[in-house]
Design a protein around this motif. Structure first.
Motif, PDB file in Angstrom:
ATOM      1  N   VAL A 199       0.847  -1.189   0.000  1.00 56.19           N
ATOM      2  CA  VAL A 199       0.000   0.000   0.000  1.00 56.19           C
ATOM      3  C   VAL A 199       0.888   1.247   0.000  1.00 56.19           C
ATOM      4  CG1 VAL A 199      -1.741   1.320   1.274  1.00 56.19           C
ATOM      5  CG2 VAL A 199      -1.844  -1.184   1.229  1.00 56.19           C
ATOM      6  N   VAL A 283     -10.096   6.104   4.956  1.00 54.78           N
ATOM      7  CA  VAL A 283      -8.809   5.552   5.402  1.00 54.78           C
ATOM      8  C   VAL A 283      -8.597   5.848   6.884  1.00 54.78           C
ATOM      9  CG1 VAL A 283      -6.305   5.778   5.184  1.00 54.78           C
ATOM     10  CG2 VAL A 283      -7.722   5.552   3.141  1.00 54.78           C
ATOM     11  N   GLY A 286     -10.611   3.587   9.079  1.00 55.97           N
ATOM     12  CA  GLY A 286     -10.289   2.173   8.931  1.00 55.97           C
ATOM     13  C   GLY A 286     -11.177   1.399   7.997  1.00 55.97           C
ATOM     14  N   SER A 288     -11.304   1.750   4.822  1.00 54.52           N
ATOM     15  CA  SER A 288     -10.591   1.543   3.561  1.00 54.52           C
ATOM     16  C   SER A 288      -9.103   1.411   3.833  1.00 54.52           C
ATOM     17  CB  SER A 288     -10.829   2.728   2.610  1.00 54.52           C
ATOM     18  OG  SER A 288      -9.975   2.643   1.478  1.00 54.52           O
ATOM     19  N   ARG A 289      -8.455   0.535   3.062  1.00 59.66           N
ATOM     20  CA  ARG A 289      -7.003   0.392   3.107  1.00 59.66           C
ATOM     21  C   ARG A 289      -6.421   0.604   1.710  1.00 59.66           C
ATOM     22  NH1 ARG A 289      -4.382  -1.696   7.204  1.00 59.66           N
ATOM     23  NH2 ARG A 289      -2.881  -2.724   5.817  1.00 59.66           N
ATOM     24  N   GLY A 292      -2.144   4.634   2.258  1.00 57.95           N
ATOM     25  CA  GLY A 292      -1.758   5.022   3.601  1.00 57.95           C
ATOM     26  C   GLY A 292      -1.650   6.521   3.734  1.00 57.95           C
TER      27      GLY A 292
END
Length: 311
Positions: A199, A283, A286, A288-289, A292
């Motif tokens: 990521v 994001v 939490g 969605s990943r 970063g």
């Protein structure tokens, strides 16, 4: 659609996580060697090792202090006093985690520390980094030694004195000025960052202020150089010390035209792209990943969440 919190008022904004110094630095004590000697004997001492310290616990983490008699040999720095007269020193030395403790960096725990230990940590790291880079005078090449409680270095003959220096750097969140979940901000992925778990991490743009340049001029120049976007509406937000190795991060917001094309300087930026508030919020909560974001102790994280309306 992700529900977004309403922006906090200017008066209620808590400020960046490492700009919370409550320690009295007591600068008048630094030139009193007898007082410093006596104060050391009753001080609370932290050991700083290559930007790391020992902590115990998690909620919140607590700095590990040692008795002066048990402190390892190393350069000593007088950090200051708190409101009840407790004195704090740091020692630059190797540190090994003891049972029930762990060795951590500011990046890992800076955002979770209460105000006093956060100030102790970042001041100790900043001083230790400066001292480690100045064993010799840049003017004469003579050996230097700490003096005034660790707040200067002098040549052994006392002819030259060096003071800690801080390099001004700008860090800026560029956004399109659009309200609501579809408003976008521009973030970049630094070419030197490794991907964690496949990521990519994206952050605000940043750069050092050059000679003859104001901070606002540096914001516009760095954005243009790194992503090819012309910005306006440069607005100061907050500052935060960042002792890696010795910077003061001056945080700004800046606006750019909606959908401005991005052309990155590939030596510095692997990729630059626009993100909606909804994408950023997903994001952070939490859900969605997909990418970063900066770690919570950074002013970059603060600038992003301040724009999002979560600070």
């Amino acid at each position: 659609m992700t529900e977004l919190a309403a922006p906090a008022s200017v008066a209620a904004r808590p400020g960046p996580p490492l700009a919370r110094g409550v320690l009295d630095r007591a600068a008048h004590r630094r030139t009193d060697p007898e007082w410093l000697k006596e104060a050391w004997s009753r001080a609370r001492v932290v050991v700083v090792d290559d930007g790391h310290m020992l902590v115990r616990g998690d909620d919140p983490p607590e700095l590990v202090f040692v008795e002066p008699a048990d402190a390892p040999p190393g350069e000593r720095f007088f950090l200051g006093e708190d409101t009840d007269g407790t004195v704090y020193f740091a020692v630059a030395a190797d540190v090994t985690a003891l049972p029930g403790t762990r060795r951590v960096s500011l990046r890992q725990v800076g955002h979770a520390l209460p105000d006093l230990p956060a100030g102790l940590f970042i001041t100790a790291v900043g001083l230790a980094n400066w001292h480690s880079r100045h064993p010799y005078s840049p003017l004469s090449g003579k050996l230097t030694v700490p003096a005034q409680g660790g707040w200067v270095r002098t040549t052994e003959d006392g002819a030259e004195t060096l003071w800690p220096r801080t390099d001004p750097a700008v860090i800026m969140l560029v956004h399109d000025g659009v309200d609501g979940p579809d408003g976008r901000c521009l973030l970049g992925c630094n070419a030197q960052w490794a991907q964690a778990g496949g990521v990519r991490r994206y952050s605000t743009l940043a750069g050092f202020v050059e000679p003859g340049e104001s901070a606002e001029m540096a914001v516009a120049r760095e954005v243009l150089e790194e992503v090819g976007v012309v910005v306006g509406g440069v607005t100061y937000v907050a500052s935060q010390p960042w002792p890696f190795p010795g910077s003061l991060m001056l945080g700004f917001h800046a606006t750019a035209p909606v959908g401005a094309p991005v052309v990155v300087d590939e030596e510095e930026i692997l990729e630059g792209r626009w993100f909606t508030r909804s994408e950023i919020a997903a994001v952070l909560d939490g859900s969605s990943r997909a990418f970063g974001l900066p770690f919570p102790a950074s002013i970059a994280h603060y600038l992003i969440t301040e724009w999002l309306g979560l600070s």
